[in-house]
Design an enzyme around this catalytic site. Sequence first.
Site, PDB file in Angstrom:
ATOM      1  N   GLN A 190     -23.150 -49.743  18.952  1.00 27.54           N
ATOM      2  CA  GLN A 190     -22.279 -50.852  18.553  1.00 27.54           C
ATOM      3  C   GLN A 190     -22.786 -52.161  19.167  1.00 27.54           C
ATOM      4  O   GLN A 190     -22.976 -52.265  20.373  1.00 27.54           O
ATOM      5  CB  GLN A 190     -20.830 -50.569  19.002  1.00 27.54           C
ATOM      6  CG  GLN A 190     -19.829 -51.593  18.522  1.00 27.54           C
ATOM      7  CD  GLN A 190     -19.675 -51.620  16.995  1.00 27.54           C
ATOM      8  OE1 GLN A 190     -19.669 -50.597  16.341  1.00 27.54           O
ATOM      9  NE2 GLN A 190     -19.569 -52.810  16.423  1.00 27.54           N
ATOM     10  N   ASP A 203     -27.601 -47.359  10.904  1.00 29.29           N
ATOM     11  CA  ASP A 203     -27.192 -48.765  10.817  1.00 29.29           C
ATOM     12  C   ASP A 203     -28.308 -49.632  10.227  1.00 29.29           C
ATOM     13  O   ASP A 203     -28.076 -50.784   9.874  1.00 29.29           O
ATOM     14  CB  ASP A 203     -26.854 -49.290  12.226  1.00 29.29           C
ATOM     15  CG  ASP A 203     -25.407 -49.728  12.337  1.00 29.29           C
ATOM     16  OD1 ASP A 203     -24.716 -49.768  11.296  1.00 29.29           O
ATOM     17  OD2 ASP A 203     -24.975 -50.033  13.455  1.00 29.29           O
ATOM     18  N   LYS A 225     -14.822 -45.997  12.888  1.00 35.08           N
ATOM     19  CA  LYS A 225     -15.967 -45.212  12.406  1.00 35.08           C
ATOM     20  C   LYS A 225     -15.781 -43.738  12.761  1.00 35.08           C
ATOM     21  O   LYS A 225     -16.061 -42.846  11.947  1.00 35.08           O
ATOM     22  CB  LYS A 225     -17.266 -45.765  13.012  1.00 35.08           C
ATOM     23  CG  LYS A 225     -17.628 -47.131  12.436  1.00 35.08           C
ATOM     24  CD  LYS A 225     -18.627 -47.921  13.256  1.00 35.08           C
ATOM     25  CE  LYS A 225     -18.776 -49.332  12.690  1.00 35.08           C
ATOM     26  NZ  LYS A 225     -19.628 -50.205  13.485  1.00 35.08           N
TER      27      LYS A 225
END
Length: 295
Positions: free
Chosen positions: A98, A121, A54
């Site tokens: 994450q 996200d 990412k």
Amino acid sequence: MSATLIDGKAVAEDVKKKVQENVTYLKTEYNITPGLATVLVGERPDSRVYVASKQKACADLGMNSYANTLPADISQSELLQVVQGLARDSNVHGILVQLPLPVHIDAETILGAIPIEKDVDGFSPLNVGRLSMKNREPMFVPCTPLGCIYLIESAGTKIEGANAVVLGRSNIVGLPMSFLLLHRNATITICHSRTRDLPSVTRDADILVAAIGKPKFVQADWVKPGATVIDVGINEIPDATKKSGKRLVGDVDFENVKEVAGAITPVPGGVGPMTIAMLMQNTLTAAQRAAGLIK
Ligand code: NDP
């Protein structure tokens, strides 16, 4: 092979190219560089690889990335402070925590500390709530399911009115995927580990999305001829012909299912590249919104 191969790599490159053009425009016209903060807790090798890819995508597209690499034994309150600091930082347009977090951390509390406008996200409770309601728009949609929708549409598959079967009901993939299909007027069936006679359900699917984490689980005779099959699974299996001794396969028995399906995503090179492309697109959107350029 009868099925059309849905090339996730190529579709992702197209998306990223458009994002890059917009990043350049934002920089030139408004002196704004979109910034993504990544929060990585602990040493899980898969999480490290995902976060690194990412960050690399940010660099490739001209965005800033801010790495926050934290020890596995960080306390809940220390981690909360990190996320709250990123929430206040105006250079940070998107925050990515994450997952999974270590078991002693309450993920819901940490995700809840991400302001909805930086939740690239799409996992904060507010965005999830909006996604699950009729006529409400989340600020951001989770990247993997959003990528799947792009791939289904890129294959020319009509979602409206289709019978769509989603295998898996996780918060990250299965559930948001089901809502996205429902909002596009598909008729949805969600399957999980207690579903009885799975093949009889999947055989009705015009669109079949597999997200269960079991290698080559979906068999050719489970698939309706001509169906669009989206394989989200990423599973390592032993392969003595590879230097590493292993290779990646999806949740679908690709070699056999491709003879029945109308369109199918490969693994690797299907859904995986789309996840990162969608994250980049969401981060750009966050920066454009922060600048008041879009709603
Ligand atoms: P989870 O383990 O969180 O969820 C798996 C789901 O599959 C659960 O809902 C479970 O049911 C269901 N399931 C498990 N076994 C069966 C079975 N025998 N029959 C029917 N349903 C079953 O996984 P994720 O959703 O996080 O991930 C799924 C896969 O997608 C993994 O391979 C993961 O690596 C991959 N992935 C890929 C991404 C990408 O970018 N390409 C991103 C995220 C994930 P129940 O709820 O009853 O337990």
